[in-house]
Design a protein around this motif. Structure first.
Motif, short mmCIF file in Angstrom:
data_model
loop_
_atom_site.label_atom_id
_atom_site.label_comp_id
_atom_site.label_asym_id
_atom_site.label_seq_id
_atom_site.Cartn_x
_atom_site.Cartn_y
_atom_site.Cartn_z
N PRO A 5 -112.78 -9.21 -45.62
CA PRO A 5 -111.87 -9.27 -47.33
C PRO A 5 -113.70 -9.68 -47.69
CG PRO A 5 -111.37 -11.23 -45.63
CD PRO A 5 -111.76 -9.80 -44.76
N ALA A 6 -113.95 -9.48 -49.08
CA ALA A 6 -115.38 -9.79 -49.74
C ALA A 6 -115.77 -11.01 -49.50
CB ALA A 6 -115.40 -9.63 -51.13
N GLY A 7 -115.10 -11.75 -49.47
CA GLY A 7 -116.42 -13.24 -49.54
C GLY A 7 -115.85 -13.53 -47.66
N LEU A 8 -115.58 -12.74 -47.04
CA LEU A 8 -115.98 -13.21 -45.27
C LEU A 8 -117.59 -13.21 -45.06
CD1 LEU A 8 -114.89 -14.12 -42.56
CD2 LEU A 8 -114.38 -11.35 -42.08
N VAL A 9 -118.26 -13.19 -44.58
CA VAL A 9 -119.88 -13.66 -43.81
C VAL A 9 -119.67 -14.07 -42.18
CG1 VAL A 9 -122.14 -14.81 -43.98
CG2 VAL A 9 -121.35 -14.76 -45.58
N LEU A 10 -119.45 -12.80 -41.91
CA LEU A 10 -119.71 -12.35 -40.45
C LEU A 10 -121.04 -12.67 -39.53
CD1 LEU A 10 -118.37 -9.15 -40.00
CD2 LEU A 10 -117.03 -11.09 -39.74
N GLU A 101 -117.18 -20.99 -31.59
CA GLU A 101 -117.99 -20.22 -33.10
C GLU A 101 -117.04 -18.90 -33.91
OE1 GLU A 101 -121.52 -20.06 -34.74
OE2 GLU A 101 -121.89 -22.15 -33.28
N TYR A 102 -117.23 -18.09 -32.60
CA TYR A 102 -117.08 -16.35 -33.10
C TYR A 102 -117.04 -15.10 -31.33
CZ TYR A 102 -121.86 -15.18 -32.50
OH TYR A 102 -123.29 -15.08 -31.84
N VAL A 119 -113.55 -14.62 -35.86
CA VAL A 119 -114.74 -15.43 -35.97
C VAL A 119 -113.45 -17.00 -36.13
CG1 VAL A 119 -116.43 -16.44 -37.87
CG2 VAL A 119 -116.04 -14.40 -36.31
N SER A 120 -114.20 -18.00 -36.30
CA SER A 120 -113.42 -19.80 -36.01
C SER A 120 -113.67 -20.67 -36.66
CB SER A 120 -113.26 -19.99 -34.85
OG SER A 120 -112.27 -21.01 -34.99
N GLU A 121 -113.24 -20.84 -37.67
CA GLU A 121 -113.25 -21.68 -39.13
C GLU A 121 -112.78 -23.20 -38.39
OE1 GLU A 121 -113.93 -20.89 -43.27
OE2 GLU A 121 -112.80 -19.37 -42.79
N LYS A 122 -113.72 -23.64 -38.42
CA LYS A 122 -113.56 -25.84 -38.52
C LYS A 122 -112.37 -26.41 -39.57
CE LYS A 122 -113.75 -29.45 -35.30
NZ LYS A 122 -114.68 -30.07 -34.45
N HIS A 133 -108.48 -18.44 -38.12
CA HIS A 133 -109.41 -18.03 -37.04
C HIS A 133 -109.29 -15.75 -38.03
CE1 HIS A 133 -109.86 -20.56 -33.52
NE2 HIS A 133 -108.36 -20.69 -33.75
N HIS A 134 -109.88 -15.47 -38.15
CA HIS A 134 -110.21 -14.46 -38.46
C HIS A 134 -110.71 -12.90 -37.31
CE1 HIS A 134 -111.31 -15.79 -42.46
NE2 HIS A 134 -111.99 -16.70 -41.85
N VAL A 135 -109.00 -12.75 -37.24
CA VAL A 135 -109.24 -11.33 -36.30
C VAL A 135 -109.51 -9.96 -36.85
CG1 VAL A 135 -107.71 -10.93 -34.71
CG2 VAL A 135 -107.11 -13.03 -35.31
N MET A 136 -110.35 -9.75 -36.49
CA MET A 136 -111.23 -8.24 -36.52
C MET A 136 -110.96 -7.40 -36.09
SD MET A 136 -113.76 -9.70 -39.05
CE MET A 136 -114.34 -11.52 -37.84
#
Length: 169
Positions: A5-10, A101-102, A119-122, A133-136
């Motif tokens: 996704p465009a807005g995802l900051v790794l 966090e990741y 990458v995990s967001e609380k 949880h963003h799984v890539m």
């Protein structure tokens, strides 16, 4: 490369692992589990349909020089998920991780290089603490065999990873 996704900051260590990849995908799930338990449940999910797919994958993987390890009956506890570089879980060696966090694991397997990153967001709200949880997956082809192998398994890749993420949330 596709799928992020465009807005995802790794986080920078994860972004470096993505650099140069030929394929990328992304699934996001929300649930109550923090990243360590999420990963334990993710790697432990092995229903019979998934074991069957991995069994069918075996001859193709061997023919193209891709490893064929699959621990069908292995369940992991949260304490067994390594967050130190070099730690091993399933087919992945920890390449980068930060508790809470990741987490990113690397599998260098013959004709391809695969990275699995979470990458995990609380998320805090009236309903209590939850996590997104963003799984890539990032895949780099080293040669034609890697590209041929991934082309053959790609239709099932999204199904397997998404099912694992959904089961783990």
């Amino acid at each position: 490369m596709t799928g992020l996704p465009a807005g995802l900051v790794l986080p920078p260590p994860v972004a470096r692992l993505k650099d140069g990849s030929d394929f990328a995908d992304h699934f996001a799930v929300e649930g109550a589990k923090e990243i360590r338990q999420f990963l334990a449940d993710f790697f432990s999910y092995r229903p019979s349909w998934m074991r069957a797919l991995f069994a069918l994958r075996g001859p193709l993987a061997r023919a193209l020089g891709v490893g064929h390890s699959f621990q069908a009956d292995r369940a992991y506890g949260a304490h067994q998920v390594p967050f130190q570089a070099g730690g091993q879980i399933f087919v992945f060696q920890v390449a980068a991780a930060s508790e809470g966090e990741y987490w990113a694991g690397l599998s260098e397997d013959g004709p391809l290089r695969a990275v699995l990153a979470v990458v995990s967001e609380k998320l805090e709200g009236a309903g209590g603490v939850r996590y997104r949880h963003h799984v890539m997956t990032f895949v780099t082809f080293k040669n034609w065999r890697g590209r041929a192998y991934f082309t053959a398994v790609k239709p099932f890749h999204w199904l397997v990873v998404k099912a694992m993420a959904e089961a783990a949330k």
